[in-house]
Design a protein around this motif. Structure first.
Motif, PDB file in Angstrom:
ATOM      1  N   GLN A   1      40.735  22.492  19.929  1.00 52.54           N
ATOM      2  CA  GLN A   1      41.003  20.756  19.672  1.00 52.54           C
ATOM      3  C   GLN A   1      42.381  21.724  20.127  1.00 52.54           C
ATOM      4  OE1 GLN A   1      40.261  17.571  19.194  1.00 52.54           O
ATOM      5  NE2 GLN A   1      38.289  18.396  19.750  1.00 52.54           N
ATOM      6  N   CYS A   2      43.212  20.879  20.680  1.00 48.94           N
ATOM      7  CA  CYS A   2      44.335  21.335  21.823  1.00 48.94           C
ATOM      8  C   CYS A   2      45.602  20.362  21.761  1.00 48.94           C
ATOM      9  CB  CYS A   2      44.038  21.474  23.214  1.00 48.94           C
ATOM     10  SG  CYS A   2      43.164  22.984  24.021  1.00 48.94           S
ATOM     11  N   ASP A   3      45.598  19.805  20.889  1.00 42.51           N
ATOM     12  CA  ASP A   3      46.812  18.600  20.383  1.00 42.51           C
ATOM     13  C   ASP A   3      47.922  20.037  19.318  1.00 42.51           C
ATOM     14  OD1 ASP A   3      46.250  17.887  17.188  1.00 42.51           O
ATOM     15  OD2 ASP A   3      44.756  18.556  18.138  1.00 42.51           O
TER      16      ASP A   3
ATOM     17  N   ILE B   1      46.874  23.211  16.806  1.00 44.38           N
ATOM     18  CA  ILE B   1      47.370  24.593  17.170  1.00 44.38           C
ATOM     19  C   ILE B   1      48.691  25.396  15.964  1.00 44.38           C
ATOM     20  CG2 ILE B   1      45.938  24.664  19.720  1.00 44.38           C
ATOM     21  CD1 ILE B   1      48.944  23.987  20.720  1.00 44.38           C
ATOM     22  N   GLY B   2      48.563  24.396  15.733  1.00 48.55           N
ATOM     23  CA  GLY B   2      49.911  25.083  14.646  1.00 48.55           C
ATOM     24  C   GLY B   2      51.901  24.672  14.784  1.00 48.55           C
TER      25      GLY B   2
ATOM     26  N   GLU C   1      59.812  20.986  15.086  1.00 49.01           N
ATOM     27  CA  GLU C   1      60.281  22.044  15.339  1.00 49.01           C
ATOM     28  C   GLU C   1      60.464  22.457  16.360  1.00 49.01           C
ATOM     29  OE1 GLU C   1      63.030  21.451  12.935  1.00 49.01           O
ATOM     30  OE2 GLU C   1      62.130  19.839  12.264  1.00 49.01           O
ATOM     31  N   SER C   2      58.821  22.041  16.681  1.00 48.01           N
ATOM     32  CA  SER C   2      58.861  23.295  18.230  1.00 48.01           C
ATOM     33  C   SER C   2      58.800  22.406  19.202  1.00 48.01           C
ATOM     34  CB  SER C   2      56.835  23.233  17.776  1.00 48.01           C
ATOM     35  OG  SER C   2      57.072  23.429  17.205  1.00 48.01           O
ATOM     36  N   SER C   3      59.107  23.137  20.061  1.00 48.96           N
ATOM     37  CA  SER C   3      59.996  22.974  21.256  1.00 48.96           C
ATOM     38  C   SER C   3      59.182  22.290  22.498  1.00 48.96           C
ATOM     39  CB  SER C   3      60.969  23.143  22.131  1.00 48.96           C
ATOM     40  OG  SER C   3      59.971  24.624  22.699  1.00 48.96           O
ATOM     41  N   LYS C   4      59.235  21.877  23.228  1.00 49.05           N
ATOM     42  CA  LYS C   4      58.742  21.449  24.206  1.00 49.05           C
ATOM     43  C   LYS C   4      58.197  22.324  25.046  1.00 49.05           C
ATOM     44  CE  LYS C   4      61.169  16.570  25.752  1.00 49.05           C
ATOM     45  NZ  LYS C   4      61.216  15.701  26.069  1.00 49.05           N
ATOM     46  N   ILE C   5      58.472  23.258  25.352  1.00 48.22           N
ATOM     47  CA  ILE C   5      58.453  24.042  26.255  1.00 48.22           C
ATOM     48  C   ILE C   5      57.078  24.826  25.113  1.00 48.22           C
ATOM     49  CG2 ILE C   5      58.906  26.632  26.752  1.00 48.22           C
ATOM     50  CD1 ILE C   5      62.046  25.772  28.247  1.00 48.22           C
TER      51      ILE C   5
ATOM     52  N   TYR D   1      51.263  26.615  24.553  1.00 46.73           N
ATOM     53  CA  TYR D   1      50.330  26.683  23.391  1.00 46.73           C
ATOM     54  C   TYR D   1      49.215  25.380  23.772  1.00 46.73           C
ATOM     55  CZ  TYR D   1      53.065  30.117  21.594  1.00 46.73           C
ATOM     56  OH  TYR D   1      53.904  31.378  21.451  1.00 46.73           O
ATOM     57  N   THR D   2      49.432  24.706  24.501  1.00 44.50           N
ATOM     58  CA  THR D   2      48.530  23.270  24.843  1.00 44.50           C
ATOM     59  C   THR D   2      48.157  24.181  25.618  1.00 44.50           C
ATOM     60  OG1 THR D   2      49.733  21.492  23.297  1.00 44.50           O
ATOM     61  CG2 THR D   2      48.010  20.687  25.177  1.00 44.50           C
ATOM     62  N   GLY D   3      48.655  24.550  27.208  1.00 46.35           N
ATOM     63  CA  GLY D   3      48.421  25.029  28.303  1.00 46.35           C
ATOM     64  C   GLY D   3      47.507  26.394  27.468  1.00 46.35           C
TER      65      GLY D   3
END
Length: 170
Positions: free
Chosen positions: A21-23, A27-28, A32-36, A41-43
């Motif tokens: 699952q790649c949402d 993926i953890g 707080e995670s940045s858009k980058i 990590y999704t990619g």
């Protein structure tokens, strides 16, 4: 008994071929995670799933974002190398070796060492449209220097680099 064995085998097969699952949550990543980070990590997750089109889409979105932190800048440099690879070989995108080379050259300017290896291949492989002997020598020598260091020693890659150097030196 034979029926139960078949069901178990099908279940195990489904588990082994199921895609990750790649949402962001799976993926953890958190709020707080940045858009980058999210796009990188999704990619990467999509790449592992061999969903190359989705991988490229996420990484291309990332490449247009402004990085705020040092870790975001590092991910952007990594993604230049990744996009170069995808474009060069046509994974999830149209094959565009000229653009791939530009991505790798930019990554090198920003300190990404693996891009030297990719440019060594791009310029030293006579089967590629990017073949360029003078550039091959430069990038293969740099790649050999990088992959010969103790902190980055990779005998398999070093062997490939040495074979390119041998071919272009003849």
């Amino acid at each position: 008994m034979k029926y139960i064995f078949t069901i178990i085998l099908l279940f195990i097969t489904q588990i082994s071929i199921a895609k990750e699952q790649c949402d962001p949550i799976s993926i953890g990543l958190d709020k707080e995670s940045s858009k980058i980070e999210k796009h990188f990590y999704t990619g990467t997750c999509h790449y592992r799933n061999k969903d190359y089109l989705l991988s490229v889409k996420n990484w291309e979105k990332l490449s247009s974002l402004k990085s705020e932190s040092a870790s975001d800048k590092e991910l952007k440099v990594d993604v230049l190398n990744n996009l170069g690879y995808m474009k060069f070989f046509g994974f999830g995108t149209e094959r565009d070796q000229k653009t791939a080379v530009l991505y790798w050259e930019e990554a090198i300017l920003l300190g990404h060492s693996e891009a030297e290896y990719h440019l060594c291949h791009a310029f030293a492989d006579q089967n590629e449209t990017t073949f360029n002997l003078s550039k091959a020598i430069k990038h293969c020598e740099k790649a050999r220097s990088i992959y010969s260091r103790k902190d980055n020693l990779d005998p398999q890659i070093l062997s490939i680099i040495e074979s390119y150097i041998q071919k272009i030196s003849d």
